[in-house]
Scaffold this motif. Structure first.
Motif: not given
Length: 104
Positions: A16, A19-20, A23, A32, A35, A39
């Protein structure tokens, strides 16, 4: 079982976090979604592990795994510079995680 779940949760923390970053402020849909899902899985696993493991130990291991994998991935993909010092410091984090497991 809690230890296995905690390690998997730490891996998903790296997922995550990466990915954050990809994003672009939640403006790109695919990262997103990764993420949000990462998460959820990461936090759910951490919460499960904390039912039987001490909070400080569980959190330190979760963060350590996530941080080491996140920066390691960034260095491998070239999005972050690498150096011998950085690699050694990541190894110290991994050693600390292993040490916490051994002490528990």
């Amino acid at each position: 079982m809690a230890w296995i779940v905690l390690v998997i949760s730490g891996i998903f923390e790296a997922v995550w976090a990466t990915a954050l970053g990809k994003s672009d402020g939640f403006s790109k849909l695919s990262p997103t979604i990764v993420f949000v899902l990462g998460l959820i899985v990461s936090m759910a696993g951490l919460a499960y592990a904390m039912r039987t493991l001490p909070i400080g130990t569980a959190y330190a291991i979760w963060v350590g795994i996530g941080a080491a994998l996140t920066v390691g991935y960034a260095m491998i993909t070239g999005t972050e510079s690498s150096s011998i010092v950085k690699v050694l410091l990541i190894l110290v984090i991994i050693g600390a995680v292993v040490g916490l497991k051994v002490l528990h």
